[in-house]
Design an enzyme around this catalytic site. Structure first.
Site, short mmCIF file in Angstrom:
data_model
loop_
_atom_site.label_atom_id
_atom_site.label_comp_id
_atom_site.label_asym_id
_atom_site.label_seq_id
_atom_site.Cartn_x
_atom_site.Cartn_y
_atom_site.Cartn_z
N SER A 89 0.83 -1.20 0.00
CA SER A 89 0.00 0.00 0.00
C SER A 89 0.87 1.25 0.00
CB SER A 89 -0.94 0.00 1.21
OG SER A 89 -1.91 1.02 1.08
N ASP A 108 4.06 2.64 2.62
CA ASP A 108 4.50 1.53 3.47
C ASP A 108 6.02 1.47 3.60
OD1 ASP A 108 2.05 0.58 4.21
OD2 ASP A 108 1.95 -1.01 2.71
N SER A 127 10.12 2.67 -1.14
CA SER A 127 11.24 3.43 -1.68
C SER A 127 12.35 3.58 -0.65
CB SER A 127 10.76 4.80 -2.16
OG SER A 127 9.82 4.68 -3.21
N ASP A 149 10.76 -0.59 -7.98
CA ASP A 149 9.97 0.04 -6.91
C ASP A 149 8.64 0.43 -7.52
OD1 ASP A 149 9.12 1.26 -4.58
OD2 ASP A 149 10.05 3.18 -5.10
N GLY A 174 -27.90 9.25 -34.44
CA GLY A 174 -28.22 10.57 -33.92
C GLY A 174 -29.02 10.45 -32.64
N LEU A 175 -29.29 11.58 -32.01
CA LEU A 175 -30.04 11.60 -30.76
C LEU A 175 -31.47 11.11 -30.96
CD1 LEU A 175 -28.93 15.09 -29.36
CD2 LEU A 175 -28.20 12.84 -28.51
N GLY A 185 -35.16 11.53 -31.26
CA GLY A 185 -35.91 12.69 -31.71
C GLY A 185 -35.25 13.46 -32.82
N LYS A 230 -34.19 10.04 -37.18
CA LYS A 230 -33.54 8.90 -37.86
C LYS A 230 -34.57 7.98 -38.50
CE LYS A 230 -31.67 7.45 -34.09
NZ LYS A 230 -32.28 8.50 -33.25
N SER A 237 -27.01 4.48 -31.47
CA SER A 237 -25.61 4.01 -31.53
C SER A 237 -24.65 5.11 -31.09
CB SER A 237 -25.26 3.50 -32.93
OG SER A 237 -25.65 4.40 -33.94
#
EC number: 2.7.7.4
Length: 634
Positions: free
Chosen positions: A32, A35, A38, A110, A467-468, A470, A473, A541
């Site tokens: 962790s 700890d 290094s 390390d 497309g969105l 509404g 499409k 999509s």
């Protein structure tokens, strides 16, 4: 301690010769954050006399700058090279250091302890023979300790040194040490480690690092340096069958053709038979060529060029194997995967697998389960998030040669790359090939796509309306299909809502389900293209990656992306189904444009701005573009 000073030699050649004869141990430090990893490595470098006088003076000055009192040295500064690491007191990147003793050479990695950088820890562990797992005596076994130990076991490391650090901060209490050791041994009991050597240490004070400390008279084991110097790490990789992934086809002139790479297991001699995979072609080794001349034998770890007696087709990424004990070949596997990206792994999405010198497209076809790092329980899951580990089924776009990871680490490991960002997002370990991969073969059919299309007097194409909700499409796609039908064209429309009533009625609207939704529709569209049809697909999509996947399923020119573009406020004003209203009220989750993203096409074949065009005008644009491209004449 003096026994670990660099020995004196009469000349540099004698010294270099002695170094070449020493064994090499690669190890990592993990655990962790904060700890003391290094600090421990810095202490090892200092005690092994691997620091020059000017470095030592600079280190003392740096130690004062970062708050160390008096003549004390902050050994972590030897390893924490990044400014960000020094300022935060943590390790971010993997730092590799070399040192040696009279007996052995060492390369130590390390690795960072912070959860965010678990991917870096896995990188360091992938080539290590031994792991030093650090535990702060004040904190005990933490989740990150468990995660790192689990990853160490997955990556095939079989020797662990459990350094219970900062014993000076718990008054060198044996009861604290015994409690942590018992908890760790219980937790790691089924990890398959060959040995767990526990050592109570204070990396800062040097207790039990190089010599046994008088402050722990109750500990009768070896100090850390002595253990590292004497532990036997037997590698059986040379006992395994010959394997050499081809890195480069060496063709300097018309008279020489060789195959360059590194021997990753076993050995090879001139006159022995080898087999090239995945093609399965066999030949005899003529020469083993190096810059220093030909060799009588090449062994694991050596980089060589092999010339063969026969002209067989071998490319970069192929694997040369022992003829009588070849690797396996497949394009479908079960694998254990560690996910290393903030963006979740999504089954059905296309990624790049890099395995040795071979790159290929990869999809996760099924997530079998996710593994809880604390309890190792198998949990049902559809995706993997950052630092999560799971067992998955994967499919590739071509066959590759492999050995299961547990049999050969160099032949069974791979990394996963995001195709959009080129970021490494995961690593995987192949468990075994799926049996159905060898049982399923494509059936050759005499009636071709070209014949079916010519019978209909048209060119097959996918018109992918995205497309969105509404944006218009389905409305535009419906008008386009009616006009095509009036022209005598053979068509079919796949509409998002309609498909979800049948083929995809088991899918929801999470990111993972959306990916699978598009994958299935893409496969159906591909079949319809093969039937010679003009396919109109009307789906939100939202992800570019999935639209790109479908484009790559068919031949060039057979996928036309039609971006039905309307601003969000315009699309929302057309909300005849009341979906936007429900989404804003929180009644619908993962609604595109509200709480789920939409990635607009970057270079669509057709761009329809439906806030400026009527549905009939937009449909006319589509028909005109198809006519100009010659897709409506045969």
């Amino acid at each position: 301690m003096d026994g670990y000073a660099a020995p004196q030699f009469a000349d540099i050649e004698t010294y270099l010769d002695s170094q070449l004869k020493k064994s090499l141990l690669r190890f990592i430090t993990c655990g962790s954050v904060d700890d003391g990893k290094s600090t421990l490595i810095g202490r090892l470098l200092y005690e092994s006399k691997m620091i020059f006088d000017d470095q030592l003076a600079s280190l003392k000055n740096e130690s004062k700058k970062f708050g160390t009192q008096g003549e004390e040295i902050d050994f972590a500064l030897l390893v924490d090279g990044l400014a960000a690491e020094r300022e935060q007191g943590i390790t971010i990147d993997v730092a590799y250091r070399f040192f040696s003793t009279d007996r052995r050479k060492f390369i130590v990695a390390d690795t960072p302890g912070h959860e965010q950088y678990t991917r870096n820890m896995a990188t360091g562990a992938s080539t290590a023979d031994l792991a030093i797992v650090m535990i702060d005596a004040r904190k005990g076994v933490l989740t990150q300790t468990r995660r790192h130990s689990f990853i160490v076991s997955l990556l095939g490391i079989r020797h662990v040194v459990l350094c219970i650090n900062k014993m000076d901060l718990v008054d060198y209490d044996q009861a604290t040490y015994d409690k942590i050791l018992a908890e760790y041994r219980t937790f790691a009991s089924d990890f398959g480690f060959d040995s767990i050597q526990a050592i109570p240490v204070s990396a800062l004070a040097g207790d039990n690092v190089v010599t046994n400390s008088e402050r722990t008279p109750w500990y009768d084991g070896p100090p850390l340096m002595e253990y590292l110097d004497t532990v036997e790490i037997r590698s059986d990789i040379r006992d395994k069958a010959f394997r050499m992934p081809v890195q480069w086809v060496n063709r300097p002139n018309l008279d020489f053709r060789g195959f360059a790479g590194q021997v990753v297991s076993g050995s090879i001699r001139p006159g022995e038979r080898v087999r090239a995979l995945p093609s399965g072609k066999a030949s005899t080794v003529s020469r083993i060529v190096t810059m220093d001349g030909d060799l009588d034998v090449a062994v694991e770890g050596q980089s060589v060029t092999l010339t063969l007696a026969d002209e067989i087709d071998i490319s970069r990424g192929d694997v040369l194997c022992a003829d009588q004990d070849p690797a396996e070949v497949s394009d479908q596997f079960q694998a254990t995967m560690l996910w290393m990206s903030d963006s979740a792994m999504l089954p059905g999405r296309s990624y790049v697998m890099k395995m040795g010198a071979r790159e290929c497209q990869m999809q996760v076809t099924e997530e079998r389960y996710r593994i809880d790092v604390n309890t190792r329980a198998h949990e049902a899951a559809k995706t993997l998030g950052l630092n999560e580990i799971g067992v998955v089924n994967i499919a590739l776009d071509r066959e590759v040669a492999f050995d299961p990871y547990n049999d050969n680490r160099r032949m069974g490991g791979f990394i996963v790359i995001d195709r959009m960002t080129n970021e490494t997002v995961g690593l995987g370990l192949i468990n075994f090939a799926l049996r159905r991969a060898s049982n399923i073969h494509r059936q050759s059919l005499d009636v071709s796509k070209e014949l079916r299309a010519s019978m209909k007097a048209q060119k097959p194409v996918i018109l992918w309306f995205t497309g969105l909700s509404g944006a218009g499409k389905s409305t535009v796609a419906n008008i386009v299909e009616k006009r095509l039908a009036a022209m005598g064209k053979h068509t079919y429309t796949l509409d998002g809502d309609n498909v979800r009533h049948g083929l995809n009625n088991d899918l929801g609207f999470t990111d993972a389900d959306r990916v699978e939704n598009i994958r299935r529709v893409g496969e159906v569209s591909k079949l319809m293209i093969d039937a010679g049809l003009i396919v109109l697909v009307s789906f939100i999509s939202p992800f570019r990656a999935e639209r790109r996947i479908v484009r790559q399923m068919v031949e060039e020119g057979e996928f036309w992306e039609v971006f039905v573009d309307a601003p969000l406020d315009v699309a929302e004003s057309r909300d005849v189904k009341g979906l936007y209203k429900k989404a804003r009220a929180g009644e619908i989750k993962n609604f595109t444009g509200i709480d789920s993203p939409y990635e607009p096409p970057l270079e669509p074949e057709i761009h329809l701005e439906t806030d400026k065009l009527s549905p009939d005008e937009a449909a006319e644009v589509v028909i005109q573009r198809l006519t100009e491209a010659g897709l409506l004449s045969q």
